[in-house]
Write a protein that holds these residues in place. Structure first.
Motif, PDB file in Angstrom:
ATOM      1  N   GLY A 112      22.231  -5.205  50.750  1.00  0.00           N
ATOM      2  CA  GLY A 112      23.651  -5.002  50.994  1.00  0.00           C
ATOM      3  C   GLY A 112      24.370  -4.944  49.662  1.00  0.00           C
ATOM      4  N   GLU A 113      25.604  -4.450  49.670  1.00  0.00           N
ATOM      5  CA  GLU A 113      26.344  -4.322  48.419  1.00  0.00           C
ATOM      6  C   GLU A 113      27.290  -5.499  48.237  1.00  0.00           C
ATOM      7  N   THR A 114      27.124  -6.231  47.148  1.00  0.00           N
ATOM      8  CA  THR A 114      28.009  -7.323  46.757  1.00  0.00           C
ATOM      9  C   THR A 114      28.122  -7.323  45.235  1.00  0.00           C
ATOM     10  N   LEU A 115      29.115  -8.049  44.747  1.00  0.00           N
ATOM     11  CA  LEU A 115      29.324  -8.138  43.307  1.00  0.00           C
ATOM     12  C   LEU A 115      29.498  -9.597  42.923  1.00  0.00           C
ATOM     13  N   THR A 116      28.775 -10.027  41.895  1.00  0.00           N
ATOM     14  CA  THR A 116      28.923 -11.376  41.347  1.00  0.00           C
ATOM     15  C   THR A 116      29.343 -11.258  39.893  1.00  0.00           C
ATOM     16  N   ILE A 117      30.477 -11.848  39.559  1.00  0.00           N
ATOM     17  CA  ILE A 117      30.984 -11.836  38.195  1.00  0.00           C
ATOM     18  C   ILE A 117      30.879 -13.250  37.633  1.00  0.00           C
ATOM     19  N   ILE A 118      30.220 -13.388  36.487  1.00  0.00           N
ATOM     20  CA  ILE A 118      30.004 -14.681  35.846  1.00  0.00           C
ATOM     21  C   ILE A 118      30.700 -14.652  34.495  1.00  0.00           C
ATOM     22  N   ASP A 119      31.673 -15.536  34.304  1.00  0.00           N
ATOM     23  CA  ASP A 119      32.385 -15.560  33.026  1.00  0.00           C
ATOM     24  C   ASP A 119      32.866 -16.973  32.727  1.00  0.00           C
ATOM     25  N   SER A 120      33.672 -17.119  31.699  1.00  0.00           N
ATOM     26  CA  SER A 120      34.121 -18.445  31.269  1.00  0.00           C
ATOM     27  C   SER A 120      34.992 -19.141  32.311  1.00  0.00           C
ATOM     28  N   GLU A 121      35.531 -18.387  33.274  1.00  0.00           N
ATOM     29  CA  GLU A 121      36.368 -18.971  34.317  1.00  0.00           C
ATOM     30  C   GLU A 121      35.554 -19.467  35.503  1.00  0.00           C
ATOM     31  N   GLY A 122      34.285 -19.093  35.559  1.00  0.00           N
ATOM     32  CA  GLY A 122      33.428 -19.503  36.670  1.00  0.00           C
ATOM     33  C   GLY A 122      32.785 -18.306  37.327  1.00  0.00           C
ATOM     34  N   LEU A 123      32.803 -18.285  38.657  1.00  0.00           N
ATOM     35  CA  LEU A 123      32.207 -17.196  39.418  1.00  0.00           C
ATOM     36  C   LEU A 123      33.262 -16.501  40.266  1.00  0.00           C
TER      37      LEU A 123
ATOM     38  N   THR B 208      37.135 -11.449  48.240  1.00  0.00           N
ATOM     39  CA  THR B 208      36.651 -12.218  47.098  1.00  0.00           C
ATOM     40  C   THR B 208      36.640 -13.716  47.381  1.00  0.00           C
ATOM     41  N   ARG B 209      35.774 -14.389  46.646  1.00  0.00           N
ATOM     42  CA  ARG B 209      35.707 -15.849  46.663  1.00  0.00           C
ATOM     43  C   ARG B 209      35.501 -16.305  45.236  1.00  0.00           C
ATOM     44  N   GLN B 210      36.249 -17.305  44.814  1.00  0.00           N
ATOM     45  CA  GLN B 210      36.149 -17.784  43.440  1.00  0.00           C
ATOM     46  C   GLN B 210      35.624 -19.213  43.400  1.00  0.00           C
ATOM     47  N   ILE B 211      34.757 -19.472  42.427  1.00  0.00           N
ATOM     48  CA  ILE B 211      34.241 -20.817  42.179  1.00  0.00           C
ATOM     49  C   ILE B 211      34.558 -21.136  40.725  1.00  0.00           C
ATOM     50  N   LYS B 212      35.394 -22.127  40.516  1.00  0.00           N
ATOM     51  CA  LYS B 212      35.877 -22.411  39.173  1.00  0.00           C
ATOM     52  C   LYS B 212      34.787 -22.996  38.280  1.00  0.00           C
ATOM     53  N   ALA B 213      34.910 -22.708  36.983  1.00  0.00           N
ATOM     54  CA  ALA B 213      33.991 -23.283  35.998  1.00  0.00           C
ATOM     55  C   ALA B 213      34.109 -24.795  36.034  1.00  0.00           C
ATOM     56  N   GLY B 214      33.021 -25.478  35.808  1.00  0.00           N
ATOM     57  CA  GLY B 214      33.025 -26.929  35.810  1.00  0.00           C
ATOM     58  C   GLY B 214      32.488 -27.518  37.091  1.00  0.00           C
ATOM     59  N   THR B 215      32.454 -26.722  38.171  1.00  0.00           N
ATOM     60  CA  THR B 215      31.868 -27.199  39.418  1.00  0.00           C
ATOM     61  C   THR B 215      30.355 -27.050  39.347  1.00  0.00           C
TER      62      THR B 215
ATOM     63  N   ASP C 255      28.163 -25.632  41.450  1.00  0.00           N
ATOM     64  CA  ASP C 255      27.648 -24.301  41.766  1.00  0.00           C
ATOM     65  C   ASP C 255      27.910 -23.324  40.628  1.00  0.00           C
ATOM     66  N   ALA C 256      29.086 -23.415  40.029  1.00  0.00           N
ATOM     67  CA  ALA C 256      29.395 -22.519  38.914  1.00  0.00           C
ATOM     68  C   ALA C 256      28.555 -22.866  37.695  1.00  0.00           C
ATOM     69  N   GLY C 257      28.349 -24.158  37.463  1.00  0.00           N
ATOM     70  CA  GLY C 257      27.607 -24.596  36.282  1.00  0.00           C
ATOM     71  C   GLY C 257      26.189 -24.070  36.248  1.00  0.00           C
ATOM     72  N   LEU C 258      25.539 -24.010  37.418  1.00  0.00           N
ATOM     73  CA  LEU C 258      24.170 -23.543  37.481  1.00  0.00           C
ATOM     74  C   LEU C 258      24.049 -22.096  37.025  1.00  0.00           C
ATOM     75  N   VAL C 259      25.031 -21.290  37.393  1.00  0.00           N
ATOM     76  CA  VAL C 259      24.950 -19.866  37.094  1.00  0.00           C
ATOM     77  C   VAL C 259      25.578 -19.527  35.753  1.00  0.00           C
ATOM     78  N   THR C 260      26.703 -20.165  35.420  1.00  0.00           N
ATOM     79  CA  THR C 260      27.355 -19.850  34.147  1.00  0.00           C
ATOM     80  C   THR C 260      26.514 -20.287  32.950  1.00  0.00           C
ATOM     81  N   ALA C 261      25.509 -21.132  33.197  1.00  0.00           N
ATOM     82  CA  ALA C 261      24.577 -21.484  32.115  1.00  0.00           C
ATOM     83  C   ALA C 261      23.835 -20.257  31.616  1.00  0.00           C
ATOM     84  N   LEU C 262      23.809 -19.206  32.435  1.00  0.00           N
ATOM     85  CA  LEU C 262      23.141 -17.973  32.021  1.00  0.00           C
ATOM     86  C   LEU C 262      23.893 -17.229  30.928  1.00  0.00           C
ATOM     87  N   LEU C 263      25.205 -17.437  30.825  1.00  0.00           N
ATOM     88  CA  LEU C 263      26.004 -16.641  29.896  1.00  0.00           C
ATOM     89  C   LEU C 263      25.535 -16.738  28.444  1.00  0.00           C
ATOM     90  N   PRO C 264      25.424 -17.953  27.863  1.00  0.00           N
ATOM     91  CA  PRO C 264      24.967 -18.001  26.465  1.00  0.00           C
ATOM     92  C   PRO C 264      23.556 -17.467  26.288  1.00  0.00           C
TER      93      PRO C 264
END
Length: 225
Positions: free
Chosen positions: A97-108, A117-124, A126-135
């Motif tokens: 199926g077609e979906t979009l996931t955006i990972i940035d300094s603000e979260g997901l 859309t659904r937003q998950i703020k940085a620091g939570t 669920d966001a922490g697990l994925v935003t660790a991929l950024l660096p």
């Protein structure tokens, strides 16, 4: 001595970039390598960090396999990966199926095919697990050594990095982000999102130094960044 080390590093970089076949081996190292620290053991790897970081904005196709402990076979997804170092990481899933996931300094930011859309703020969590991929995806050595214990191993042209979060809670949940590749190309990324789910991303065709259009930035990243 420093000038000699830099010369050797530049020579290795040119060989890997222009003639990766000279260093081919059967597969990346199967086991975690030794710990490297910035300013000492990292020196011999800095050329690779620099080469990967220098790719800048990139576009890749990918296949993602999700391994659940309760299933014998993985769930397989297909998609497109866009990395804009100043904007973040965008994963456009195209199948099943077609979906979009955006990972940035603000979260997901999660967006479905209907634009909801659904937003998950940085620091939570669920966001922490994925935003660790950024660096990791940016291969910013300064940030990587601040946030992870870094292990490295090489077999010919094949290499492997294990990034273990220094944050104990994140390390407990995530384990390690394992990145393998050959020459100056990333080929596979694996990590856990929970004790019941392991994710394996197989990177396909990649293009570096991409100039995303204004329309692409609006479609695949946060419009307000």
């Amino acid at each position: 001595m420093k000038s000699t080390s830099r010369l050797v590093a530049l020579l290795l970089l040119s060989l890997f970039t222009l003639h990766p076949s000279l260093f081919l081996s059967a597969a990346p190292p199967a086991e975690r390598g030794t710990v490297i620290e910035r300013g000492s053991g990292a020196d011999e790897w800095q050329w690779l960090f620099s080469a990967l970081a220098a790719k800048g904005a990139t576009f890749s196709t990918f296949t993602e396999n999700r391994y659940f402990t309760a299933r014998k076979e993985p769930i397989t997804l297909q998609g497109e990966m866009r990395l804009a170092p100043e904007r973040g990481l965008s994963l456009r899933y195209t199948a099943p199926g077609e979906t979009l996931t955006i990972i940035d300094s603000e979260g997901l930011l999660l967006r479905d095919a209907k634009g909801r859309t659904r937003q998950i703020k940085a620091g939570t969590r669920d966001a922490g697990l994925v935003t660790a991929l950024l660096p990791v995806m940016r291969f910013d050595s300064g940030q990587l050594f601040k946030q992870f214990t870094v292990y490295a191993a090489r077999d010919g042209g094949d290499w492997r990095f294990d990034f273990v979060p220094l944050n104990e809670k994140l390390a407990s949940a995530l384990g390690a982000i394992v990145v393998t590749g050959i020459g100056t190309e990333i080929k596979k990324i694996t990590f856990n999102t929970s004790p019941k789910l392991r994710v394996e991303v197989l990177v396909g065709e990649s293009k570096a130094g991409v100039a995303f259009t204004a329309d692409e930035l609006q479609r695949y990243f946060r419009a307000d960044k």
